[in-house]
Design an enzyme around this catalytic site. Structure first.
Site, PDB file in Angstrom:
ATOM      1  N   LYS A  70      51.090  38.085  40.896  1.00 41.07           N
ATOM      2  CA  LYS A  70      52.314  38.360  41.646  1.00 41.07           C
ATOM      3  C   LYS A  70      52.643  37.166  42.550  1.00 41.07           C
ATOM      4  O   LYS A  70      53.759  36.681  42.571  1.00 41.07           O
ATOM      5  CB  LYS A  70      52.126  39.638  42.472  1.00 41.07           C
ATOM      6  CG  LYS A  70      53.322  39.981  43.323  1.00 41.07           C
ATOM      7  CD  LYS A  70      53.135  41.291  44.075  1.00 41.07           C
ATOM      8  CE  LYS A  70      54.279  41.472  45.080  1.00 41.07           C
ATOM      9  NZ  LYS A  70      54.166  42.688  45.871  1.00 41.07           N
ATOM     10  N   GLU A  78      41.108  33.258  42.595  1.00 39.86           N
ATOM     11  CA  GLU A  78      40.400  33.524  41.335  1.00 39.86           C
ATOM     12  C   GLU A  78      41.289  33.164  40.138  1.00 39.86           C
ATOM     13  O   GLU A  78      40.875  32.489  39.202  1.00 39.86           O
ATOM     14  CB  GLU A  78      40.017  35.006  41.225  1.00 39.86           C
ATOM     15  CG  GLU A  78      38.942  35.467  42.182  1.00 39.86           C
ATOM     16  CD  GLU A  78      39.506  36.022  43.486  1.00 39.86           C
ATOM     17  OE1 GLU A  78      40.638  35.615  43.869  1.00 39.86           O
ATOM     18  OE2 GLU A  78      38.804  36.831  44.118  1.00 39.86           O
ATOM     19  N   GLY A 119      51.192  45.038  43.812  1.00 30.43           N
ATOM     20  CA  GLY A 119      50.310  44.575  42.735  1.00 30.43           C
ATOM     21  C   GLY A 119      49.708  45.725  41.938  1.00 30.43           C
ATOM     22  O   GLY A 119      49.697  45.725  40.709  1.00 30.43           O
ATOM     23  N   ARG A 120      49.213  46.748  42.651  1.00 30.09           N
ATOM     24  CA  ARG A 120      48.551  47.858  41.951  1.00 30.09           C
ATOM     25  C   ARG A 120      49.542  48.813  41.305  1.00 30.09           C
ATOM     26  O   ARG A 120      49.154  49.782  40.670  1.00 30.09           O
ATOM     27  CB  ARG A 120      47.601  48.590  42.911  1.00 30.09           C
ATOM     28  CG  ARG A 120      48.238  49.037  44.214  1.00 30.09           C
ATOM     29  CD  ARG A 120      47.176  49.410  45.243  1.00 30.09           C
ATOM     30  NE  ARG A 120      47.753  49.706  46.555  1.00 30.09           N
ATOM     31  CZ  ARG A 120      48.007  48.808  47.500  1.00 30.09           C
ATOM     32  NH1 ARG A 120      47.757  47.526  47.254  1.00 30.09           N
ATOM     33  NH2 ARG A 120      48.509  49.157  48.669  1.00 30.09           N
ATOM     34  N   GLU A 179      42.790  50.955  47.591  1.00 35.60           N
ATOM     35  CA  GLU A 179      43.547  49.864  48.225  1.00 35.60           C
ATOM     36  C   GLU A 179      44.790  50.439  48.914  1.00 35.60           C
ATOM     37  O   GLU A 179      45.266  49.897  49.903  1.00 35.60           O
ATOM     38  CB  GLU A 179      43.934  48.792  47.188  1.00 35.60           C
ATOM     39  CG  GLU A 179      44.281  47.456  47.824  1.00 35.60           C
ATOM     40  CD  GLU A 179      44.451  46.322  46.824  1.00 35.60           C
ATOM     41  OE1 GLU A 179      45.495  46.268  46.159  1.00 35.60           O
ATOM     42  OE2 GLU A 179      43.545  45.470  46.706  1.00 35.60           O
ATOM     43  N   HIS A 238      25.032  62.110  31.141  1.00 41.48           N
ATOM     44  CA  HIS A 238      23.651  61.656  30.965  1.00 41.48           C
ATOM     45  C   HIS A 238      23.284  60.591  31.981  1.00 41.48           C
ATOM     46  O   HIS A 238      22.323  59.848  31.790  1.00 41.48           O
ATOM     47  CB  HIS A 238      23.450  61.167  29.528  1.00 41.48           C
ATOM     48  CG  HIS A 238      23.679  62.267  28.542  1.00 41.48           C
ATOM     49  ND1 HIS A 238      22.691  63.148  28.169  1.00 41.48           N
ATOM     50  CD2 HIS A 238      24.811  62.679  27.921  1.00 41.48           C
ATOM     51  CE1 HIS A 238      23.198  64.039  27.327  1.00 41.48           C
ATOM     52  NE2 HIS A 238      24.488  63.783  27.163  1.00 41.48           N
ATOM     53  N   LYS A 262      38.900  36.735  52.080  1.00 41.10           N
ATOM     54  CA  LYS A 262      39.498  35.560  51.424  1.00 41.10           C
ATOM     55  C   LYS A 262      39.446  34.344  52.352  1.00 41.10           C
ATOM     56  O   LYS A 262      39.109  33.240  51.939  1.00 41.10           O
ATOM     57  CB  LYS A 262      40.973  35.838  51.075  1.00 41.10           C
ATOM     58  CG  LYS A 262      41.218  36.835  49.967  1.00 41.10           C
ATOM     59  CD  LYS A 262      42.709  36.874  49.646  1.00 41.10           C
ATOM     60  CE  LYS A 262      43.072  38.056  48.779  1.00 41.10           C
ATOM     61  NZ  LYS A 262      44.507  38.245  48.602  1.00 41.10           N
TER      62      LYS A 262
HETATM   63  O1  F6P Z   1      43.031  42.048  46.178  1.00 43.97           O
HETATM   64  C1  F6P Z   1      44.246  41.923  46.812  1.00 43.97           C
HETATM   65  C2  F6P Z   1      45.362  41.705  45.879  1.00 43.97           C
HETATM   66  O2  F6P Z   1      46.403  41.224  46.655  1.00 43.97           O
HETATM   67  C3  F6P Z   1      45.773  42.962  45.113  1.00 43.97           C
HETATM   68  O3  F6P Z   1      46.568  43.806  45.861  1.00 43.97           O
HETATM   69  C4  F6P Z   1      46.464  42.352  43.953  1.00 43.97           C
HETATM   70  O4  F6P Z   1      46.650  43.282  42.920  1.00 43.97           O
HETATM   71  C5  F6P Z   1      45.512  41.236  43.605  1.00 43.97           C
HETATM   72  O5  F6P Z   1      45.075  40.751  44.859  1.00 43.97           O
HETATM   73  C6  F6P Z   1      46.083  40.121  42.779  1.00 43.97           C
HETATM   74  O6  F6P Z   1      47.158  39.495  43.413  1.00 43.97           O
HETATM   75  P1  F6P Z   1      48.121  38.550  42.591  1.00 43.97           P
HETATM   76  O7  F6P Z   1      48.761  39.346  41.527  1.00 43.97           O
HETATM   77  O8  F6P Z   1      49.116  38.053  43.603  1.00 43.97           O
HETATM   78  O9  F6P Z   1      47.305  37.427  42.019  1.00 43.97           O
END
Ligand code: F6P
Length: 522
Positions: free
Chosen positions: A208, A214, A265-266, A351, A382, A491
């Site tokens: 987003k 990452e 995002g979620r 979240e 199990h 972060k």
């Molecule tokens: O972990 C925090 C967060 O902002 C989530 O809410 C989001 O889904 C994820 O990181 C990834 O964010 P982005 O889509 O901006 O890379």
């Protein structure tokens, strides 16, 4: 809009009194014994989903007080504000309009409600992007030279599409493999890169913000690998799914599909972030996925509270968390394709509602998000069902069963359904004819959701149901379910620690971090 935190309403006091009088000692077996209609009273049909709520620790008086709680908290006004496009995510000054991503275009609506007309330019943009994204998905599907799609994204940019691609495996056209790389741990990307070839791979960089460390680290490594393997046609092999198109362009990606800051995002699997799913199941399948969710939106928006499934589930969540004091909920999907559903729900619930202050910043006197966890049945049986049946904590279980299987192997499905029914039955009935180690107290609550079949439409409805039930409990708790400041501190600290891992500088660190950092560098 008038919101009152649920613990400040008269209904809260009434519920406390009810809990002390009858709730604490409520017995499911006695409830069924005295009410032959209990199954009917406590079941609820919603679009594409049937819910049996009768094995929950409630009676009609509690249900009626919980509905009062919802009314007195201003749930309907809050819900209507979301569906009107108001900026209910006030800490980020954003509207919350993931539901608009599933709304049909204005021209296809028989009678558009006024609020939709107020967001008509957003709806037009939604459909223009959707059409472009689905055209691209069809192009990739028709391109036999592309055999592997690698989605690079994390959190909402990974869990939704990954869960849905797995869930709809029965609809995925052969000839394409899907890979999901989320972790900054290089083992994950390295393992995928070992399996794919430059000329037959499409990388989707899903973020987003297009800043998440990452995703950017993995995207940079994928780009470097692509070049090192002799790849040159970035336009053909990379696409970006983001609200930050400028950053994607600066990264060197020209094929982009955008979305908007009013999609959390979620809550973004319905947007361009759903492109892997659209490639997997095709444009028609993706439109069916959106349509199923829209049906659930309309149910949530218009059904009376007492017949509104997201409302009834969200109220149970509040009842369990704040009155019974249950701290977790176990998700038990009895369909192996729903194996990532619990992980998806973890982000959605925890979240969204893992907050300790209300919308005005005041510390909450009651609990909020439960811990969500689970595995597909019958595997969970199990592993940890021992604890669900005989442990010291009561954990409400949410079963998901699917009537019709998508395979023809004889016997399996009947056995699967027998198990899911038996587990719910055993949790409730218990077993008291043996003592000690063989005694089951029973009276352990569960909800039983049923889909006719796991299709794009029913999956869309099931996910939207969960989104809205999270809205309901968050609304009653008076929190902002649409921000996530809690992920920021880690972060920021990671940046500082990364530099220190390079330099070895430990000045100012706490003793433990300093000791561990020195150990890991040695
Ligand atoms: O972990 C925090 C967060 O902002 C989530 O809410 C989001 O889904 C994820 O990181 C990834 O964010 P982005 O889509 O901006 O890379």
């Amino acid at each position: 809009m008038n919101r009152t935190r649920c613990d400040r309403t008269p209904a809260w006091k009434a519920l406390k009194a009810q809990f002390d009088a009858t709730g604490r000692s409520f017995d499911l077996r006695a409830a069924f014994g005295s009410d032959p209609q209990r199954f009917d009273t406590f079941s609820q049909r919603a679009p594409h989903v049937f819910a049996d709520l009768s094995k929950n620790l409630i009676d009609t008086a509690t249900q009626s007080s919980l509905l009062d709680l919802a009314r007195q908290s201003g749930l309907t006004q809050h819900r209507d504000a979301m569906f009107a496009g108001d900026k209910i995510n006030h800490t980020e000054q954003r509207a919350v309009m993931h539901w608009l991503l599933r709304n049909p275009p204005l021209a296809q609506m028989q009678q558009a409600r006024p609020a939709i007309k107020n967001v008509s330019s957003e709806l037009t943009a939604v459909h223009a992007t959707l059409d472009a994204m689905l055209a691209f998905a069809e192009q990739v599907r028709a391109d036999a030279a592309i055999t592997d799609v690698v989605n690079i994204g994390i959190g909402g940019s990974d869990l939704g599409p990954q869960m849905a691609v797995l869930a709809l495996d029965g609809y995925v056209s052969p000839g394409k493999r899907f890979h999901f790389v989320s972790n900054v741990d290089g083992h994950e990307l390295a393992s995928v890169l070992k399996k794919v070839k430059v000329e037959s791979t499409l990388f989707l960089i899903a973020s987003k913000t297009f800043t998440t460390i990452e995703t950017m680290t993995n995207a940079n490594s994928a780009k470097a690998w692509f070049a090192a393997q002799g790849g040159t046609d970035v336009a053909r092999h990379f696409a970006a799914l983001t609200t930050n198109v400028a950053a994607a362009n600066a990264f060197g990606i020209s094929t982009t599909f955008g979305f908007w800051d009013w999609v959390g995002g979620r809550y973004s699997v319905w947007s361009a972030i759903g492109l892997p799913l659209a490639i997997a199941i095709g444009a028609q399948g993706f439109r069916a996925f959106l349509a199923g969710a829209h049906d659930m939106d309309e149910h949530f928006r218009t059904a009376p509270l007492e017949h509104n499934l997201p409302v009834r589930l969200g109220l149970l969540d509040v009842w369990y968390r704040n009155f019974h004091g249950f701290t977790s909920r176990s998700i038990a999907p009895y369909h192996s394709a729903l194996k990532r559903f619990p992980a998806y729900l973890q982000q959605l619930e925890m979240e969204s509602n893992g907050k300790r202050v209300d919308a005005s910043g005041e510390a909450l006197p009651m609990g909020t998000s439960p811990v969500l966890w689970g595995e597909p049945g019958t595997n969970g049986q199990h592993a940890y069902f021992q604890m669900l049946h005989q442990g010291t904590d009561v954990v409400p279980v949410e079963f998901v069963a699917v009537k019709k299987p998508q395979h023809r192997l004889p016997g399996h499905h009947t056995l699967l359904l027998a198990n899911v029914l038996a587990q719910a039955q055993a949790l409730m009935l218990g077993k008291s004819d043996a003592g000690g180690h063989k005694h089951f107290t029973g009276n352990r609550p569960s909800t039983f959701l049923v889909l006719d079949e796991l299709t794009p439409t029913s999956l869309g409805a099931l996910i939207a149901l969960q989104e809205h039930r999270v809205f309901v409990s968050g609304s009653l708790w008076g929190i902002n379910s649409f921000d996530q400041w809690g992920v920021e501190l880690g972060k920021v600290l990671a940046k500082d620690v990364e530099a220190r891992l390079g330099s070895g500088e430990t000045t100012g660190l706490d003793g433990s971090t300093s000791g561990l950092l020195t150990l890991l560098r040695a």
